[in-house]
Design a protein around this motif. Structure first.
Motif, mmCIF file in Angstrom:
data_model
loop_
_atom_site.group_PDB
_atom_site.id
_atom_site.type_symbol
_atom_site.label_atom_id
_atom_site.label_comp_id
_atom_site.label_asym_id
_atom_site.label_seq_id
_atom_site.Cartn_x
_atom_site.Cartn_y
_atom_site.Cartn_z
ATOM 1 N N GLU A 57 0.824 -1.202 0.000
ATOM 2 C CA GLU A 57 0.000 0.000 0.000
ATOM 3 C C GLU A 57 0.864 1.261 0.000
ATOM 4 N N GLN A 58 1.877 1.282 0.862
ATOM 5 C CA GLN A 58 2.723 2.464 0.956
ATOM 6 C C GLN A 58 3.540 2.690 -0.316
ATOM 7 N N MET A 59 3.967 1.588 -0.961
ATOM 8 C CA MET A 59 4.678 1.733 -2.232
ATOM 9 C C MET A 59 3.773 2.365 -3.290
ATOM 10 N N GLU A 60 2.525 1.904 -3.351
ATOM 11 C CA GLU A 60 1.600 2.472 -4.333
ATOM 12 C C GLU A 60 1.290 3.932 -4.028
ATOM 13 N N GLU A 61 1.182 4.269 -2.752
ATOM 14 C CA GLU A 61 0.949 5.664 -2.391
ATOM 15 C C GLU A 61 2.135 6.539 -2.817
#
Length: 374
Positions: free
Chosen positions: A79-83
């Motif tokens: 999730e954090q990578m996509e954000e």
């Protein structure tokens, strides 16, 4: 089918002792120093350029306490990578960076492009790791399932469940759901998978309909599935799936087999009628012929027909001769289904039939809810 005879499921106490053999190395000082430098740099940047609303959620996630589950950490990392990738999109660059007004701007754009490329590569590898790990766990469990229609039906149920879950994600994205919304749903679905498997082990919930026809599956396997998939369960790379009963101080596995055997005289048939109360149930069978006299290879006719409540008959599976067969189909009508083994064409030879049949009710999953536009 792999054997679990003499084995019992892992326990947390045993697993804790087992992992004493695989101690985690402490983080190097360089990693701690780098984290401190990044926090200081972030604070300095935020003082000059305040954090935007889009960045605020990511900042809160990064500052929070890491999840205690390994698989939840993996989802959070994705999730954090996509954000971050969303924030790095060129459309969000300042006008100066988009125009590369100065050599410094050009250098910054090059660094951001390099970070974006590396993050995309890491995200792809993490997704592939999770998919491979899920398949490995499922396939390992399936090696201990009887290799008959029961294992086939579990695979079919899993495929249908995954299609429904993907449809739920697609509906959320189409309705304008954010990256965070999507990962909240993905994690919810992940926990549902674990709960379903835990239900399979404890014969509760909707999966009790599956457990009903899993007669013959060692209890040790069901216990194992329940333990690793409850709220505190985890499976690690080096984890043993089963240990000896002596190591755990527990009883061994239980065996059970539901195959039936019958002799079908020459010129006769053998029939089994299964009652189905709901559509989308499964009629499943497996059978084989035992070796006949003079070591002759024999076959037998087999067909399936549907009998409506009014008594009308409809051929479902056409007549054909088999030495052995395994199959299933999903019902479209409630009523009775008659399975017929036909030895009427034989004038001299009786047939020794070994078979297993069942009518399995559908495993009902919640319908994909409509998602209101955000």
């Amino acid at each position: 089918m792999a054997t679990t005879e003499g084995l019992v499921p892992i326990t947390r106490a045993y697993l804790a002792r087992y992992y004493d053999k695989y101690p985690l190395a402490p983080l190097p000082d360089a990693a701690v120093d780098l984290a401190a430098r990044l926090r200081a740099l972030t604070a300095d940047l935020a003082a000059v350029v305040p954090i935007t609303l889009d960045e605020e959620l990511l900042e809160q996630e990064a500052a929070g306490i890491p999840a205690h589950k390994i698989d939840e950490n993996l989802w959070k990392n994705r999730e954090q990578m996509e954000e971050v990738l969303f924030l790095l999109n060129k459309s969000r660059h300042s006008v100066a960076l988009q125009q590369k007004s100065t050599p410094e701007d050009t250098e910054i754009v090059s660094i951001l492009d390099d970070i974006e490329t590396k993050l995309k590569d890491m995200l792809k590898k993490l997704e592939q790791f999770q998919l491979k790990n899920a398949d490995n766990i499922f396939n390992t469990v399936m090696t201990y399932m009887p290799q008959d229609f029961r294992g086939t039906l579990i695979r079919q149920q899993r495929e249908r469940s995954e299609r429904n879950k993907q449809a739920e994600v697609d509906a959320l994205v189409s309705a304008g759901g954010s990256i965070h919304d999507r990962y909240v749903l993905l994690w919810k679905q992940q926990m549902e998978r674990r709960v379903q498997l835990a239900h399979l082990g404890s014969a509760t919930g909707v999966y009790k309909t599956l457990v009903r026809y899993l007669v013959g599956v060692p209890q040790v396997l069901l216990d194992f599935i329940r333990q690793i998939n409850d709220d505190n369960g985890e499976v690690f790379v080096n984890a043993p799936f089963f240990i000896s009963a002596e190591d755990a101080g527990a009883a061994g596995a239980r065996k059970n087999d539901e195959y039936k055997e019958t002799i079908i005289p020459a010129g006769k048939t053998h029939e089994v009628i299964l009652s189905v109360e709901a559509v989308n149930s499964y009629i499943a069978w497996e059978f084989s012929l035992q070796q006949g006299a003079l070591n002759m290879v024999l076959d037998i006719g087999f067909h399936v027909e549907y009998i409506s409540p009014s008594g009308e008959k409809t051929l479902i599976l056409p007549y054909r001769r088999y030495e052995a067969d395994q199959g299933n189909f999903c019902t479209v009508s409630a009523g009775s289904y008659k399975l017929v083994w036909d030895n009427s064409y034989s004038s001299f030879f009786k047939k020794s039939l070994r078979y297993k049949v069942d009518a399995v009710p559908p495993v009902v999953e919640p319908a994909v809810p409509a998602v209101e536009p955000l």
